[in-house]
Design an enzyme around this catalytic site. Structure first.
Site, PDB file in Angstrom:
ATOM      1  N   MET A  57     -30.353   9.082  -6.422  1.00  0.00           N
ATOM      2  CA  MET A  57     -29.763   9.596  -7.652  1.00  0.00           C
ATOM      3  C   MET A  57     -30.813   9.498  -8.750  1.00  0.00           C
ATOM      4  O   MET A  57     -31.133   8.414  -9.236  1.00  0.00           O
ATOM      5  CB  MET A  57     -28.523   8.785  -8.034  1.00  0.00           C
ATOM      6  CG  MET A  57     -27.347   8.986  -7.112  1.00  0.00           C
ATOM      7  SD  MET A  57     -26.534  10.566  -7.353  1.00  0.00           S
ATOM      8  CE  MET A  57     -25.557  10.200  -8.804  1.00  0.00           C
ATOM      9  N   GLY A  64     -37.049  11.474 -27.578  1.00  0.00           N
ATOM     10  CA  GLY A  64     -36.960  12.232 -28.819  1.00  0.00           C
ATOM     11  C   GLY A  64     -35.960  13.363 -28.703  1.00  0.00           C
ATOM     12  O   GLY A  64     -36.147  14.437 -29.266  1.00  0.00           O
ATOM     13  N   ASP A  87     -34.021   7.984 -28.832  1.00  0.00           N
ATOM     14  CA  ASP A  87     -34.496   8.365 -30.155  1.00  0.00           C
ATOM     15  C   ASP A  87     -34.374   7.138 -31.071  1.00  0.00           C
ATOM     16  O   ASP A  87     -33.762   6.135 -30.683  1.00  0.00           O
ATOM     17  CB  ASP A  87     -33.670   9.535 -30.702  1.00  0.00           C
ATOM     18  CG  ASP A  87     -34.555  10.658 -31.228  1.00  0.00           C
ATOM     19  OD1 ASP A  87     -35.650  10.354 -31.728  1.00  0.00           O
ATOM     20  OD2 ASP A  87     -34.159  11.836 -31.140  1.00  0.00           O
ATOM     21  N   ASP A 107     -37.985   2.480 -30.568  1.00  0.00           N
ATOM     22  CA  ASP A 107     -39.246   2.999 -31.088  1.00  0.00           C
ATOM     23  C   ASP A 107     -40.114   3.454 -29.926  1.00  0.00           C
ATOM     24  O   ASP A 107     -40.499   2.649 -29.071  1.00  0.00           O
ATOM     25  CB  ASP A 107     -39.957   1.908 -31.888  1.00  0.00           C
ATOM     26  CG  ASP A 107     -41.227   2.394 -32.559  1.00  0.00           C
ATOM     27  OD1 ASP A 107     -41.727   3.481 -32.199  1.00  0.00           O
ATOM     28  OD2 ASP A 107     -41.742   1.678 -33.441  1.00  0.00           O
ATOM     29  N   LYS A 121     -39.715  17.250 -25.332  1.00  0.00           N
ATOM     30  CA  LYS A 121     -39.660  18.627 -25.821  1.00  0.00           C
ATOM     31  C   LYS A 121     -40.029  18.663 -27.297  1.00  0.00           C
ATOM     32  O   LYS A 121     -39.334  18.092 -28.140  1.00  0.00           O
ATOM     33  CB  LYS A 121     -38.253  19.189 -25.604  1.00  0.00           C
ATOM     34  CG  LYS A 121     -38.037  20.582 -26.164  1.00  0.00           C
ATOM     35  CD  LYS A 121     -36.575  20.988 -26.015  1.00  0.00           C
ATOM     36  CE  LYS A 121     -36.306  22.342 -26.654  1.00  0.00           C
ATOM     37  NZ  LYS A 121     -34.857  22.681 -26.624  1.00  0.00           N
ATOM     38  N   LEU A 124     -44.787  15.747 -28.828  1.00  0.00           N
ATOM     39  CA  LEU A 124     -46.179  15.334 -28.960  1.00  0.00           C
ATOM     40  C   LEU A 124     -46.967  16.179 -29.949  1.00  0.00           C
ATOM     41  O   LEU A 124     -47.986  15.710 -30.482  1.00  0.00           O
ATOM     42  CB  LEU A 124     -46.860  15.356 -27.592  1.00  0.00           C
ATOM     43  CG  LEU A 124     -46.282  14.362 -26.580  1.00  0.00           C
ATOM     44  CD1 LEU A 124     -47.002  14.474 -25.247  1.00  0.00           C
ATOM     45  CD2 LEU A 124     -46.365  12.931 -27.105  1.00  0.00           C
ATOM     46  N   HIS A 125     -46.515  17.398 -30.234  1.00  0.00           N
ATOM     47  CA  HIS A 125     -47.262  18.196 -31.214  1.00  0.00           C
ATOM     48  C   HIS A 125     -47.064  17.673 -32.636  1.00  0.00           C
ATOM     49  O   HIS A 125     -47.755  18.107 -33.564  1.00  0.00           O
ATOM     50  CB  HIS A 125     -46.916  19.683 -31.100  1.00  0.00           C
ATOM     51  CG  HIS A 125     -45.557  20.064 -31.616  1.00  0.00           C
ATOM     52  ND1 HIS A 125     -45.192  21.368 -31.828  1.00  0.00           N
ATOM     53  CD2 HIS A 125     -44.468  19.321 -31.946  1.00  0.00           C
ATOM     54  CE1 HIS A 125     -43.951  21.423 -32.278  1.00  0.00           C
ATOM     55  NE2 HIS A 125     -43.487  20.196 -32.353  1.00  0.00           N
TER      56      HIS A 125
END
Length: 222
Positions: A57, A64, A87, A107, A121, A124-125
């Site tokens: 499973m 985030g 988050d 954190d 998603k 990281l940018h």
């Protein structure tokens, strides 16, 4: 009806011996017809099978994940995957309930909950290279030694040798400027992504452009 003494994953092969009868029925639950109970009821009474099913499973943490939109979609499409949204505490506390996914506050620079897969998603940018390396190292710590992976959805900038680029080049440049101005982040080329992941300890990297968008999926594993 087959007795319930069959153990381990061998039990999953038994319904295949009844495939001809199953094809004659449009809505046939062959396992229940053969054993008299549903698969998971059987597993509750069969310790070996139950343990093996639990092992496979999969679990996924949406790092985030905000309000949990992506995690909810994954949970609906793949009910066997145990999804968690991770988050900061203030985001988790104020977010609406996310059906099919649990929530953990924390954190990302300190720890990331353990999982078989981590999904980032448009995370990281928002960060500079050093912050990205810190997050990716926490990702590495959260994954199992074998089989774990990080799945990143982010913008892929054109490389230096890509000539004139494509119809999304201007959009990528605009997003790169926006990240720089708003949060001190940046969009990255394929080479930059591979270098970041390698420095964080990921030896394998597969990049899959998403057609008709500026985004790509990056799958990294140890």
């Amino acid at each position: 009806m087959v007795p319930m003494g069959t153990v381990g994953f061998n039990v999953l092969m038994v319904p295949w011996h009844h495939i001809i009868g199953s094809l004659e029925k449009s809505s046939d639950n062959t396992f229940k017809r053969v054993f008299g109970v549903e698969l998971y009821e059987y597993a509750e009474q069969n310790a070996e099978l139950g343990a093996r099913l639990n092992e496979v499973m999969a679990s996924l943490v949406d790092v985030g994940g905000g309000t949990g939109t992506a995690a909810r979609a994954i949970a609906e499409a793949f009910p066997a995957i145990k999804c968690t949204v991770f988050d900061p505490p203030h985001v988790v506390e104020s977010a609406p309930e996310c059906e099919g996914a649990s929530r953990i506050g924390g954190d990302v620079f300190e720890f990331i909950p353990s999982a078989d897969a981590l999904f980032l998603k448009w995370v990281l940018h928002n960060c500079g290279d050093e912050e990205c390396r810190m997050i990716l190292k926490r990702c590495k710590e959260a994954l199992p030694e074998k089989g774990g992976k990080v799945i990143i959805m982010d913008t892929m900038m054109d490389g230096d040798d890509d000539g004139a680029g494509d119809e999304f080049t201007d959009a990528r440049l605009a997003m790169d400027l926006e990240m720089m101005l708003l949060v001190g982040g940046k969009e990255r080329t394929e080479e930059e992504w591979r270098r970041l992941l390698q420095h964080a300890g990921f030896s394998k990297c597969r990049i899959m452009p998403i057609k008709s968008t500026v985004h790509s999926l990056i799958e990294a594993s140890l």
